[in-house]
Design an enzyme around this catalytic site. Structure first.
Site, mmCIF file in Angstrom:
data_model
loop_
_atom_site.group_PDB
_atom_site.id
_atom_site.type_symbol
_atom_site.label_atom_id
_atom_site.label_comp_id
_atom_site.label_asym_id
_atom_site.label_seq_id
_atom_site.Cartn_x
_atom_site.Cartn_y
_atom_site.Cartn_z
ATOM 1 N N ASP A 187 0.872 -1.174 0.000
ATOM 2 C CA ASP A 187 0.000 0.000 0.000
ATOM 3 C C ASP A 187 0.914 1.231 0.000
ATOM 4 O O ASP A 187 2.055 1.162 -0.471
ATOM 5 C CB ASP A 187 -1.014 -0.053 1.163
ATOM 6 C CG ASP A 187 -0.368 0.119 2.533
ATOM 7 O OD1 ASP A 187 0.884 0.185 2.612
ATOM 8 O OD2 ASP A 187 -1.107 0.178 3.530
ATOM 9 N N CYS A 202 2.763 -3.574 3.979
ATOM 10 C CA CYS A 202 1.948 -2.437 4.388
ATOM 11 C C CYS A 202 2.587 -1.915 5.676
ATOM 12 O O CYS A 202 3.721 -2.295 5.991
ATOM 13 C CB CYS A 202 0.468 -2.807 4.545
ATOM 14 S SG CYS A 202 0.066 -3.930 5.895
ATOM 15 N N THR A 206 2.141 -2.403 8.922
ATOM 16 C CA THR A 206 2.471 -3.477 9.862
ATOM 17 C C THR A 206 2.751 -4.805 9.170
ATOM 18 O O THR A 206 3.241 -5.740 9.809
ATOM 19 C CB THR A 206 1.300 -3.715 10.834
ATOM 20 O OG1 THR A 206 0.150 -4.052 10.037
ATOM 21 C CG2 THR A 206 1.014 -2.483 11.679
ATOM 22 N N HIS A 222 8.904 -25.084 6.472
ATOM 23 C CA HIS A 222 7.884 -25.897 7.139
ATOM 24 C C HIS A 222 6.462 -25.626 6.651
ATOM 25 O O HIS A 222 5.633 -26.544 6.641
ATOM 26 C CB HIS A 222 7.925 -25.651 8.658
ATOM 27 C CG HIS A 222 9.092 -26.325 9.324
ATOM 28 N ND1 HIS A 222 9.181 -26.491 10.684
ATOM 29 C CD2 HIS A 222 10.220 -26.877 8.805
ATOM 30 C CE1 HIS A 222 10.313 -27.123 10.992
ATOM 31 N NE2 HIS A 222 10.964 -27.356 9.871
ATOM 32 N N HIS A 277 5.960 -32.112 7.027
ATOM 33 C CA HIS A 277 5.468 -30.743 6.861
ATOM 34 C C HIS A 277 4.464 -30.674 5.705
ATOM 35 O O HIS A 277 3.537 -29.867 5.725
ATOM 36 C CB HIS A 277 6.634 -29.781 6.632
ATOM 37 C CG HIS A 277 7.647 -29.833 7.734
ATOM 38 N ND1 HIS A 277 7.336 -29.502 9.024
ATOM 39 C CD2 HIS A 277 8.951 -30.222 7.729
ATOM 40 C CE1 HIS A 277 8.408 -29.671 9.785
ATOM 41 N NE2 HIS A 277 9.403 -30.114 9.022
HETATM 42 C C1 RB5 Z 1 -2.252 2.323 6.608
HETATM 43 O O1 RB5 Z 1 -2.205 3.494 7.351
HETATM 44 C C2 RB5 Z 1 -2.047 1.119 7.497
HETATM 45 O O2 RB5 Z 1 -3.200 0.868 8.224
HETATM 46 C C3 RB5 Z 1 -1.636 -0.070 6.660
HETATM 47 O O3 RB5 Z 1 -0.455 0.212 5.986
HETATM 48 C C4 RB5 Z 1 -1.383 -1.373 7.411
HETATM 49 O O4 RB5 Z 1 -0.529 -1.174 8.501
HETATM 50 C C5 RB5 Z 1 -2.568 -2.156 7.752
HETATM 51 O O5 RB5 Z 1 -2.501 -3.293 8.240
#
Ligand code: RB5
Length: 149
Positions: free
Chosen positions: A12, A69, A71, A102, A137
């Site tokens: 993203d 993204c 996280t 695995h 596995h």
């Molecule tokens: C975008 O601000 C953020 O929510 C996205 O990049 C991600 O971390 C979502 O899981």
């Protein structure tokens, strides 16, 4: 995986430069890279980018995917909704190796706001350099696939 392996890369808006650096890094390792963007530095929605990358892997057009993204979690959740996708978020090299050896993961997700560039590239290397071990596995991965129905 061989250097003939096509690897799809997507993200993203969280860190487009990190995605582009990862794409160049993977290409430098000899793989064919399909970078589906986005390229515009504006807010977008991670589910559509995760789904697009996952559909490419599920169809066989690409054999592996690397997605990002903020996280790594949201885009991973979206990718894992596509049948045939096994995607894990990794913030360490051990997990990145193990999800290939695995779990036969076919996609790696990274948290661009969690890890730095140096570690991200080492995680990508650990993922791409590992091979699925099969055997017991394989039985367990088949059990995951059976859940999909
Ligand atoms: C975008 O601000 C953020 O929510 C996205 O990049 C991600 O971390 C979502 O899981």
């Amino acid at each position: 995986m061989t250097s003939k392996t096509r690897i799809i890369v997507s993200s993203d808006h969280a860190d487009i430069p990190m995605r582009q650096t990862i794409a160049a890094h993977i290409e430098a390792k000899g793989y064919e890279v399909v970078d589906i963007g986005p390229t515009l530095n504006e807010s977008t929605h991670y589910p559509k980018h995760g789904e697009a990358a996952a559909l490419s892997v599920a169809s066989g057009d690409c054999q592996l995917g690397v997605i990002l993204c903020g996280t790594g979690q949201g885009i991973m959740m979206a990718a894992n909704k596509v049948k045939g996708i096994r995607c894990g978020v990794c913030s360490d090299t051990f997990s990145a190796r193990m999800i290939r050896e695995h779990n036969d993961a076919n996609m790696l997700s990274l948290g661009a706001r969690v890890i730095g560039m140096g570690l991200a590239l080492e995680i990508v290397d650990a993922f791409l350099d590992a091979e699925f071990e099969g055997g017991r596995h394989g039985t367990r991965v088949d059990m995951i696939t059976a859940i999909e129905g």
